[in-house]
Design a protein around this motif. Sequence first.
Motif, short mmCIF file in Angstrom:
data_model
loop_
_atom_site.label_atom_id
_atom_site.label_comp_id
_atom_site.label_asym_id
_atom_site.label_seq_id
_atom_site.Cartn_x
_atom_site.Cartn_y
_atom_site.Cartn_z
N CYS A 21 0.83 -1.20 0.00
CA CYS A 21 0.00 0.00 0.00
C CYS A 21 0.87 1.26 0.00
CB CYS A 21 -0.93 0.00 1.21
SG CYS A 21 -2.05 1.41 1.25
N ALA A 22 1.94 1.26 0.82
CA ALA A 22 2.84 2.40 0.82
C ALA A 22 3.47 2.61 -0.55
CB ALA A 22 3.93 2.20 1.88
N ALA A 23 3.79 1.50 -1.23
CA ALA A 23 4.40 1.61 -2.56
C ALA A 23 3.43 2.21 -3.57
CB ALA A 23 4.86 0.23 -3.03
N GLN A 24 2.17 1.79 -3.53
CA GLN A 24 1.23 2.34 -4.50
C GLN A 24 0.90 3.79 -4.20
OE1 GLN A 24 -2.34 -0.04 -4.54
NE2 GLN A 24 -3.07 0.68 -2.55
N LEU A 25 0.86 4.16 -2.92
CA LEU A 25 0.69 5.56 -2.58
C LEU A 25 1.90 6.39 -3.01
CD1 LEU A 25 -0.90 5.32 0.99
CD2 LEU A 25 -2.03 6.05 -1.12
N GLY A 26 3.10 5.81 -2.83
CA GLY A 26 4.31 6.51 -3.26
C GLY A 26 4.34 6.72 -4.77
N ALA A 27 3.91 5.71 -5.53
CA ALA A 27 3.86 5.86 -6.99
C ALA A 27 2.87 6.94 -7.38
CB ALA A 27 3.48 4.53 -7.63
N LEU A 28 1.72 6.98 -6.70
CA LEU A 28 0.72 8.01 -6.98
C LEU A 28 1.26 9.40 -6.65
CD1 LEU A 28 -2.19 8.68 -7.80
CD2 LEU A 28 -2.86 8.35 -5.42
N LEU A 29 1.95 9.51 -5.50
CA LEU A 29 2.54 10.79 -5.11
C LEU A 29 3.62 11.21 -6.10
CD1 LEU A 29 3.02 13.11 -3.10
CD2 LEU A 29 4.53 11.58 -1.82
N ALA A 30 4.48 10.27 -6.51
CA ALA A 30 5.55 10.60 -7.45
C ALA A 30 4.99 11.07 -8.78
CB ALA A 30 6.45 9.39 -7.65
N GLY A 31 3.95 10.38 -9.27
CA GLY A 31 3.33 10.80 -10.52
C GLY A 31 2.71 12.19 -10.41
N SER A 32 2.07 12.46 -9.27
CA SER A 32 1.47 13.77 -9.06
C SER A 32 2.54 14.87 -9.02
CB SER A 32 0.67 13.78 -7.75
OG SER A 32 -0.36 12.82 -7.78
N LEU A 33 3.69 14.56 -8.41
CA LEU A 33 4.76 15.55 -8.36
C LEU A 33 5.32 15.84 -9.75
CD1 LEU A 33 6.73 14.42 -5.17
CD2 LEU A 33 5.37 16.49 -5.45
N VAL A 34 5.45 14.81 -10.57
CA VAL A 34 5.94 15.01 -11.93
C VAL A 34 5.00 15.94 -12.70
CG1 VAL A 34 6.34 13.88 -14.15
CG2 VAL A 34 7.23 12.86 -12.06
N GLY A 36 2.79 18.02 -11.32
CA GLY A 36 2.76 19.32 -10.67
C GLY A 36 3.98 20.18 -10.97
N PHE A 37 5.16 19.55 -11.01
CA PHE A 37 6.39 20.30 -11.29
C PHE A 37 6.61 20.50 -12.79
CE2 PHE A 37 7.27 19.36 -6.92
CZ PHE A 37 8.10 20.39 -6.50
N GLY A 38 5.78 19.82 -13.61
CA GLY A 38 5.97 19.95 -15.05
C GLY A 38 5.13 21.04 -15.69
N ARG A 39 4.28 21.71 -14.92
CA ARG A 39 3.45 22.76 -15.51
C ARG A 39 3.01 23.72 -14.41
NH1 ARG A 39 -2.27 19.53 -16.61
NH2 ARG A 39 -2.70 19.00 -14.43
N ALA A 174 7.74 7.91 -15.05
CA ALA A 174 8.00 7.91 -16.49
C ALA A 174 6.71 8.06 -17.28
CB ALA A 174 8.73 6.63 -16.88
N ALA A 175 5.65 7.37 -16.83
CA ALA A 175 4.37 7.46 -17.54
C ALA A 175 3.80 8.86 -17.47
CB ALA A 175 3.39 6.45 -16.95
N CYS A 176 3.89 9.50 -16.30
CA CYS A 176 3.36 10.86 -16.17
C CYS A 176 4.20 11.85 -16.97
CB CYS A 176 3.32 11.27 -14.70
SG CYS A 176 2.05 10.40 -13.75
N GLY A 177 5.52 11.65 -16.98
CA GLY A 177 6.38 12.51 -17.78
C GLY A 177 6.07 12.37 -19.27
N LEU A 178 5.83 11.14 -19.71
CA LEU A 178 5.48 10.92 -21.11
C LEU A 178 4.12 11.54 -21.43
CD1 LEU A 178 6.18 9.53 -23.79
CD2 LEU A 178 5.03 7.47 -22.92
N ALA A 179 3.18 11.45 -20.48
CA ALA A 179 1.86 12.04 -20.70
C ALA A 179 1.95 13.55 -20.83
CB ALA A 179 0.93 11.65 -19.55
N LEU A 180 2.83 14.17 -20.04
CA LEU A 180 3.03 15.61 -20.17
C LEU A 180 3.67 15.97 -21.50
CD1 LEU A 180 4.33 16.77 -16.65
CD2 LEU A 180 2.23 17.52 -17.78
N ALA A 181 4.68 15.20 -21.89
CA ALA A 181 5.42 15.51 -23.11
C ALA A 181 4.56 15.34 -24.36
CB ALA A 181 6.66 14.62 -23.21
N VAL A 185 -1.77 14.62 -20.81
CA VAL A 185 -2.15 15.44 -19.66
C VAL A 185 -1.84 16.87 -20.05
CG1 VAL A 185 -1.74 15.95 -17.23
CG2 VAL A 185 -1.64 13.58 -18.05
N GLY A 186 -2.84 17.59 -20.45
CA GLY A 186 -2.63 18.94 -20.96
C GLY A 186 -2.61 19.98 -19.86
N ALA A 187 -2.26 21.18 -20.27
CA ALA A 187 -2.26 22.30 -19.33
C ALA A 187 -3.70 22.71 -19.04
CB ALA A 187 -1.47 23.47 -19.91
#
Length: 300
Positions: A21-34, A36-39, A174-181, A185-187
Amino acid sequence: MRGAGTSGAVGPDGTVAMLVCAAQLGALLAGSLVVGFGRNDEYERAPGAPLGLLCVLVFGPPLLLFLGSVHTFLMTMPADLAAQAAARRANGALWQWRAASVVALGAVYAAAPAAAGAPYLHSWAWIAGSGALPLLGVAWFRRGERRRGRPYRRGEVWFRVLPAGFLLTVTAMAACGLALATGVVGAYEAPRLTEAEMPGVWESEDGRAEIRLDAGGGAVFSRVPYGSWDEEGRCDGTGTWSYAPGDGAVRGTVSFVVFGDGCPLDTWTVGGTAERPELYALFGDPDGGDVRILVRGQAP
């Protein structure tokens, strides 16, 4: 779910559920940070400062483990116990009863966020889905125990789950970064309002500040903020307004002129959504200042 044994071995169930559970929450948090910091955010403020990221890196892991423990106690443990009890008394595979248990528990727990205003079905889906991966992890370790003929020790569980959690987190980033690029996941896009849609009452959520716009270009101001957070004034009086509609990436803006000595309201920007339009002004640091928001109310 099994606990510590007298031999020093630890049944994997609780530890596995907590770590997964901690791992899946961490993955969700990491994706959200990518993301959030990407736009920029919806008020055109730049991503968070490095200090905020440092706080996440320092305090994030213990917080994730704590949340994983709470989730195990409230979701994984009761779902697994209920599934085992049902499988002993009725037909059906254990995995089917586990799936039914997490769905049933999700339906119960979803009542709390729904009471706070969240959509019930969305809450139900998220809560029920959060129990799937921890229960799969428990089942995987139990099969491993049967193959090897002895339980896993606590260190063995950590050694196996943590690398998998790290891989899950990297994959999510990586998936969230690719979605931004790629623009998946648009602005954020502000609503495109016409000048005829602007007249009406725009007020703060606490009801203290208000701008009343009429169709003839007149405006009435009541305790409308201006300045910065540390040196904020409030504007009362009358004046005029003019609207520059948005075009593509350019947002619509409303410029004000206050009669008399007045106050420097200057320009406010259109934000929010089409269903809930807003006017906002950013005070202080352009990259992370304080936002003042007025929400569209009734038409005049």
